[in-house]
Design a protein around this motif. Structure first.
Motif, short mmCIF file in Angstrom:
data_model
loop_
_atom_site.label_atom_id
_atom_site.label_comp_id
_atom_site.label_asym_id
_atom_site.label_seq_id
_atom_site.Cartn_x
_atom_site.Cartn_y
_atom_site.Cartn_z
N ALA A 78 4.00 5.70 -5.64
CA ALA A 78 3.73 5.69 -6.96
C ALA A 78 2.75 6.63 -7.62
O ALA A 78 2.92 7.22 -8.70
N LEU A 79 1.47 6.62 -6.99
CA LEU A 79 0.48 7.52 -7.34
C LEU A 79 1.05 9.08 -7.07
O LEU A 79 0.70 9.78 -8.16
N LEU A 80 1.52 9.38 -5.90
CA LEU A 80 2.06 10.68 -5.74
C LEU A 80 3.09 11.12 -6.86
O LEU A 80 3.13 12.24 -7.43
N ALA A 81 4.29 10.25 -7.25
CA ALA A 81 5.19 10.59 -8.23
C ALA A 81 4.45 10.65 -9.33
O ALA A 81 4.98 11.72 -10.27
N TRP A 82 3.43 9.81 -9.90
CA TRP A 82 2.76 10.07 -11.31
C TRP A 82 1.96 11.34 -11.16
O TRP A 82 2.13 12.17 -12.28
N LEU A 83 1.34 11.56 -10.06
CA LEU A 83 0.68 13.17 -10.04
C LEU A 83 1.66 14.19 -10.22
O LEU A 83 1.35 15.31 -10.84
N GLY A 84 2.76 14.11 -9.59
CA GLY A 84 3.60 15.13 -9.43
C GLY A 84 4.44 15.38 -11.03
O GLY A 84 4.31 16.52 -11.44
N CYS A 132 0.70 -1.14 -0.13
CA CYS A 132 -0.02 0.02 -0.06
C CYS A 132 0.84 1.29 -0.11
O CYS A 132 0.60 2.16 -0.66
N LEU A 133 2.01 1.02 0.67
CA LEU A 133 2.83 2.18 0.62
C LEU A 133 3.48 2.45 -0.51
O LEU A 133 3.38 3.72 -1.11
#
Length: 75
Positions: free
Chosen positions: A19-25, A13-14
């Motif tokens: 990965a989601l935050l890196a993609w969003l950034g 989950c972490l």
């Protein structure tokens, strides 16, 4: 065995959230949207990007508008 599964679930989950935050950034930076939101973080952790964004903003303010009667792009 149950503890190993729980640890694996937490780590998974972490990793997913990171990965989601890196993609969003990367998406926000690519589109140029959110400069005001990412600005303080860039200023702290990546000062060169913050200075570059400030130079682009200044350059955009200095661009001379085309004279009337001339097509855009022709100087």
């Amino acid at each position: 065995m149950a503890v190993f599964g729980a640890v694996l679930l937490v780590v998974g989950c972490l990793a997913g959230v990171l990965a989601l935050l890196a993609w969003l950034g990367s998406r926000v930076r690519r589109r140029g949207v959110g400069g005001d939101v990412m600005g303080p973080f860039d200023e702290i952790w990546h000062p060169a990007a913050h200075r570059f964004r400030a130079e682009i903003r200044v350059y955009g303010e200095r661009v001379v508008p085309p004279r009337s009667g001339e097509p855009e792009g022709v100087v």
